[in-house]
Design an enzyme around this catalytic site. Structure first.
Site, PDB file in Angstrom:
ATOM      1  N   ARG B 379      38.203  57.539 -31.909  1.00  0.00           N
ATOM      2  CA  ARG B 379      38.311  57.010 -33.264  1.00  0.00           C
ATOM      3  C   ARG B 379      36.957  56.659 -33.876  1.00  0.00           C
ATOM      4  NH1 ARG B 379      43.863  55.415 -31.963  1.00  0.00           N
ATOM      5  NH2 ARG B 379      43.356  53.711 -30.577  1.00  0.00           N
ATOM      6  N   VAL B 380      35.988  56.290 -33.042  1.00  0.00           N
ATOM      7  CA  VAL B 380      34.698  55.878 -33.611  1.00  0.00           C
ATOM      8  C   VAL B 380      33.546  56.763 -33.158  1.00  0.00           C
ATOM      9  CG1 VAL B 380      35.387  53.482 -33.840  1.00  0.00           C
ATOM     10  CG2 VAL B 380      34.277  54.237 -31.749  1.00  0.00           C
TER      11      VAL B 380
END
Lengths: 179, 521
Positions: B379-380
């Protein structure tokens, strides 16, 4: 060791009732005697905690055992406990009662353990110091434990002041091992 | 040799020790054991004990005060409860459980309390940190932006991991979860990242094997192994991840004035692997049930989510003013029959910043690492991917997804149009490109060149079963003939650059390697 929550509640109620009636000393003496008896007699203990004995039978026996030997107030407390089927905690109620009495009188029980028997002046000296430190009247009981080798150990409730040779040897050992 | 030791010296040293030793009364608070069993002791007394405080039994064993009740204290025992008997004295230590930290731990194997268990002597360090520590707040943090190269092509290309990220590795037993984590540790060599491997509920022999593998690849010197093996008591297995994190925090907080570091010093980077959190939650379940805490779903206690969330929140990327240190976490979760919707897997998936999903079907089909590219996400990590990789691997995910769709579809169709066939062929080669041997982490240059070759069609003329040997040849060429290029590439990666000249040079190298490889077939 005092672990029963019920015993604490009953003892507290009895204590404040006895205080109101002004019979604290009388009940205290009776309860102390009872606690001692329960500690010595296995039979009494198993009788008190046996669920097989019916309530009325137990009352009869309790009356024949204690009536006349202990005060009327204490007897009524015991009768009440029996009615509530709480005789198994009788001994603990008695002990808690003593705890509440001591608390009210600002008395602190301490146990002094030493390797050799302490003279009364030595005990007195310790008591005076503790009294000054804790700001309470000290009631000391003594125990002998040769494993301490020397010095003494004072137990004030959960707090322990350890001034024994064994403890010092142990910490010396620790400091050498960890060095 | 033996004659060198003089009795006077021994006496002198002992004398010194005695002189420094101060004798005096010791005061402590005590309690008495009411009952003991299943690794839990109920203690009467200890009136002022703190939650999470270490207590000491008269036999020398230690315990952790976990339940503070009205009339007793529930203590989890760190050791054999057979040595403890009713009425035994228990002392308070007035300290919250803490572990030794610092450089002395590197290359060591320790237990959950930081005691060495590798027979290499005591750990000489003055630093220690509490096992439980509150995670940094919002102001101290910065979003993840620097890459943490795992050395595994598929991960670095599709689910990149950044420093300070928490990337879950999830999969059934025997799908290569531990191998991925160990490869990542090996790849940190010379990159200034201290590694911590927390083994929870594993076989001792497995831990020995991992230590050996790390040693062979020269990775043990910057790694600490925290082992709470299957034979260790449940409290140790429960605590091990927290102690490992405390050791990692030592490096992360070096430059953080808020957390006891020195201002102006650069914070260090740490990587911590929890292998695995399923076992930890099982140990915690055992502990909680024995402490008579009410059970919830799957008999786990109500706070099992919090045990994992507070642990993983401690992974952090600190802001510049806090020294810019980081802790990257790779928690591992073992699933049963690929069921990611069980209690613990869903919990940890929701806490982490992405997951790498491993599948036994892929593993058995020879696709190793058996990463399911469709279900794995980061996600990051995108913000932390190197520029070169971002540009090259941009189409890889899409290509692989299209290939999977077509492959399923083409099983029913006998003759395909040329465009579809071309796409299938390319997909097959890309799947081969994703394959990688164990303990063979690759540099960014190697990864980018190969993926570039795959996505741009330079592999189309090479048979599918030869792609793996092509990979080996390309890597060899990059480390010998084109060493200058690799060095230049590394410099550009450091500056997060990907110049046109470099791309042109890369194209030439890939082209010539493909030509020479095809002609040798």
């Amino acid at each position: 060791m005092l672990t029963s929550k019920a015993a604490k509640r009953y003892a507290k109620a009895f204590f404040s009732l006895a205080q109101d009636k002004g019979k604290l000393d009388e009940v205290r003496a009776d309860f102390n005697a009872l606690a001692q008896l329960a500690a010595q007699s296995e039979e009494l203990k198993s009788f008190l905690s046996s669920p097989l004995v019916a309530q009325d039978k137990r009352l009869e026996l309790l009356k024949s055992l204690f009536e006349g030997k202990i005060g009327a107030t204490a007897m009524s407390f015991i009768t009440f406990l029996n009615e509530k089927d709480r005789t198994p905690v009788l001994a603990e109620v008695c002990e808690y009662f003593e705890v509440f009495c001591n608390e009210a009188a600002n008395v602190q029980l301490v146990t002094i353990t030493s390797a050799q028997e302490l003279s009364s002046t030595q005990i007195k000296a310790i008591e005076v110091k503790l009294e000054a430190k804790l700001n309470k009247t000290i009631k000391a009981s003594t125990e002998i434990d040769a494993a301490l080798l020397g010095g003494f150990k004072i137990a004030i409730g959960d707090q322990v002041i350890d001034h024994s040779i064994t403890a010092q040897l142990n910490s010396l050992k620790q400091s050498i091992v960890n060095a | 040799m033996a004659t060198d030791i003089k009795p006077e010296e021994v006496s002198a040293i002992l004398k010194e020790q005695f002189a420094a030793f101060e004798s005096g009364a010791q005061t402590y608070e005590t309690g008495k054991v009411l009952s003991v069993g299943d690794g839990i002791a109920r203690v009467y007394g200890l009136e002022n004990v703190m939650a999470g405080e270490l207590v000491e039994f008269a036999c020398g064993l230690q315990g952790l005060a976990m339940n503070l009740e009205e009339d007793n204290v529930g203590v989890a025992i760190f050791g054999e409860d057979k040595q403890i008997c009713e009425g035994m004295e228990v002392k308070r230590t007035n300290t919250i459980a803490s572990v030794p930290t610092g450089d002395a731990l590197l290359g060591r194997v320790v237990d959950a309390l930081g005691n060495p268990i590798d027979g290499k002597g005591p750990i000489n360090t003055e630093n220690s940190r509490p096992i439980e520590f509150k995670a940094p707040g919002i102001m101290e943090r910065k979003s993840v932006h620097e890459p943490l190269q795992t050395g595994v092509k598929v991960i670095d290309a599709l689910t990149p991991v950044g420093r300070g990220q928490r990337e879950l590795i999830i999969g059934d037993r025997k799908t290569g979860k531990t191998t991925l984590a160990v490869d990542t540790i090996i790849n940190q060599k010379g990159k200034g990242v201290q590694c911590f491997y927390v083994a929870i509920g594993q076989k001792r022999s497995t831990v020995v094997q991992i230590a050996e593998t790390l040693k062979q690849h020269g990775a043990l010197e910057y790694t600490t192994i925290i082992a709470a093996t299957a034979s260790d008591p449940a409290p140790m297995q429960f605590l091990a991840p927290y102690s490992g994190t405390a050791m990692a925090e030592h490096y992360c907080y070096l430059g953080s004035p808020t957390f006891g570091g020195t201002e102006g010093v650069a914070g260090g980077h740490a990587l911590i692997v929890y292998d695995d959190l399923t076992k930890q939650s099982q140990a915690y379940r055992q502990l909680s049930l024995l402490l008579r805490r009410p059970p919830g779903r799957e008999a786990f206690p109500g706070d099992v989510f919090y045990t994992h969330s507070r642990l993983l929140e401690r992974s952090v990327k600190l802001s510049e003013s806090e020294g810019a240190g980081s802790i990257t976490a790779l928690p591992i979760i073992e699933t049963q029959a690929n069921d990611v919707s069980a209690y613990i897997p869903t919990n940890v998936i929701s806490i982490t910043d992405g997951q790498i999903f491993l599948e036994s079907d892929l593993f058995n089909a020879g696709q190793r690492p058996a990463i399911n590219a469709g279900l794995s996400v980061s996600r990051v990590g995108g913000a932390a991917q190197t520029k070169s990789m971002k540009k090259t691997a941009g189409t890889l995910r899409l290509d692989l997804a299209q290939y999977r769709e077509l492959a399923a579809f083409s099983q029913f169709a006998s003759d395909l149009d040329p465009a579809t066939r071309a796409q299938l062929e390319k997909g097959q080669r890309l799947m081969e490109v994703c394959k990688q041997g164990i303990n063979e982490p690759q540099s960014v240059a190697e990864q980018v060149c190969l993926i570039y070759a795959g996505t741009n069609g330079y592999l189309n003329d090479i048979p599918v079963d030869k792609v793996v040997s092509y990979t080996a040849e390309l890597n060899e060429a990059l480390s010998t003939r084109y060493k200058d290029f690799s060095d230049k590439f590394a410099v550009e990666v450091k500056n997060d650059d990907f110049s046109k000249d470099l791309i042109a040079e890369m194209t030439d190298i890939v082209k010539s390697t493909t030509e020479s490889f095809s002609s040798s077939l």
